[in-house]
Every structure is written in structure tokens, then in C-alpha cells.
Design an enzyme around this catalytic site. Sequence first.
Site, mmCIF file in Angstrom:
data_model
loop_
_atom_site.group_PDB
_atom_site.id
_atom_site.type_symbol
_atom_site.label_atom_id
_atom_site.label_comp_id
_atom_site.label_asym_id
_atom_site.label_seq_id
_atom_site.Cartn_x
_atom_site.Cartn_y
_atom_site.Cartn_z
ATOM 1 N N ASP A 53 0.814 -1.209 0.000
ATOM 2 C CA ASP A 53 0.000 0.000 0.000
ATOM 3 C C ASP A 53 0.853 1.268 0.000
ATOM 4 O O ASP A 53 2.015 1.261 0.419
ATOM 5 C CB ASP A 53 -0.912 0.022 1.220
ATOM 6 N N LYS A 54 0.248 2.357 -0.415
ATOM 7 C CA LYS A 54 0.911 3.662 -0.481
ATOM 8 C C LYS A 54 1.587 4.032 0.836
ATOM 9 O O LYS A 54 2.728 4.497 0.846
ATOM 10 C CB LYS A 54 -0.119 4.727 -0.865
#
Length: 302
Positions: free
Chosen positions: A138-139
Site C-alpha cells: 500500500d501507499k
Amino acid sequence: MRKECFIIELESGERIDKYLSQELPDLSRSYIQKLIKENQVFVNQHTVKANYRLEEEDEILVVIPDAKEPDILPEEIVLDILYEDEDILIVNKPKGMVVHPSAGHYSGTLVNALLYHCKDSLSGINGVLRPGIVHRIDKDTTGSLLVCKNDIAHQFLAEQFKVHSMKRVYHAIVHGILKEDSGTIEGPIGRHPQDRKKMCINPKNGKEAVTHYKVLQRFSNYTYITCELETGRTHQIRVHMASIHHPLLGDDVYGPAKCPIKQLEGQTLHAMTLGIIHPKTKEYIEFNAPLPNYFQKLLLKL
């Protein structure tokens, strides 16, 4: 072009756009309605409207055209490289960096940086949007990420992901005090039926997911843990820890909407250890990404 076919059994009376958005979780309901409007959805060989109510034994055909992929440009972005050879690259991804381009994120991604660093030496199996990318994090998750420089390496390592033979250990801080020193969470993960941006434990449509956790340190209101993945589903650790009422600190999607720690952006999750069988030497190699500064400072604060 992709085609999807369905035969209605128990969903009689349901709107076709709602039904297809549940059966095709990678497509938004608005996109499905667009396909219907453009006469790309057929029921019993006839086009219908989005409000068509399904009947038992209806035969549905959905024609999904190939996506028009934008040109992704190389960008000179500094990478923290843990290891590199002619076949693979291990990157320590920073917080806030998106792995591959998507709607609204066509620059500043890891892929933009890889195209500059590796030039033409990236596998092409996952297309122009995801060159070299075998898996993603994820970011706001930091840590070890594997990149492949050629298709042979990509195929070899993708198989390790498929059979769950790759070692992946994450460090995380969760809300509350875990009583047991270790444990295993099992629960199939799939798309959330009401919120398409979220995943959830979904016994009906989810895929098998197993997470093993161990307690490293307990604080007054939080627990510092490791999580080893036996499978690799989207948001797996975030969903599994929330399912036992210990969501990740900073996770405003699966945990409290308001973070109790000021200026903490996103979940406290770090991909520490990555262990693989090298595609060329066939020997086991392991890499460790050091905890980022924000994580270390947070541990001292707690």
C-alpha cells in the site's frame, strides 16, 4: 477484449448493474452502467438498461474492451535499493509512494522511478502500467518490495507468490493489548459488499488468507508485533488485525477515523523481511529493510 458470462439462479429480481458490480469486483458500478449504456451487456442475446430486473435462467454476456493505457514516463526519483543484480531489484519503498500508476497517480510512482533507473531492463509481463512489478504494498506501507528485470525472473518469482513459498514478515503497531504472545488469524478476504474501496473477511466470495502474528512489545494502549504472511491478499494484515479488534495504529480505513497520534499519516506497517529463491542461482536469499525513522521515533514515544 475480455468477456464474462453468467447464468442467473438465485438472483431473480435484482438489478443487473447491482448484480454485475458484485460479480465483477474489479469494475465499478458506474463503469458497468457505462458498459450497459454502450450496449456491451447482453441478456439472452439482447441489450438491456441498467435498471433491468434479472429473471431466473437469464444468460448474461458482458464485453469489456481493452483499457487504453497512458504513456508512463521515466522520472529521476531517488530509490533506496537494498539489493540489485541483472535479474532482480529489492527496493525499500518509502511512506506515501504509490507502487504503480493508476487513475490520479500517473507520476511520482515507484514505476516512474524504476523506468528511469532500469531503462529497458524490466519484465513486461504485467503490461506498461506495472513493468517489473510482481507484488505491491500500500501507499502508506513502507519496506521491502521485489522488482523483476526480465520475464524469466518474473515467471519464476510469481510462482513463489502463487504457492506461498516466499517469506514476508511485516512489523506493525496495533491498537490495544494483545493478550496472547502469538497467534494465527484465518479468514477469507474479499471485496466489501457495501464499500468497494475496502476489503473484508468474506466467507462467500473471499480468498483464503492466513496471517501469523507475534508480540514484540506491549505498551499502555498499543502492541508492537510482527506479522508473517502465509498468503498475500489485498490489505490482508490490516483486515485480519481489525477483525480481532486490534486495527493498525494510523489506519483510518479499518480502524478509528481519528488517529490518536498527531501527524501520523497512514497505517504503521513496514515490510521488514523478504525471503526468496533466486531465479538464477536457485539459492535462498533474504533481505531486511530497516525500520523507517517515523516508526522508530513512534516506538520511543510509546
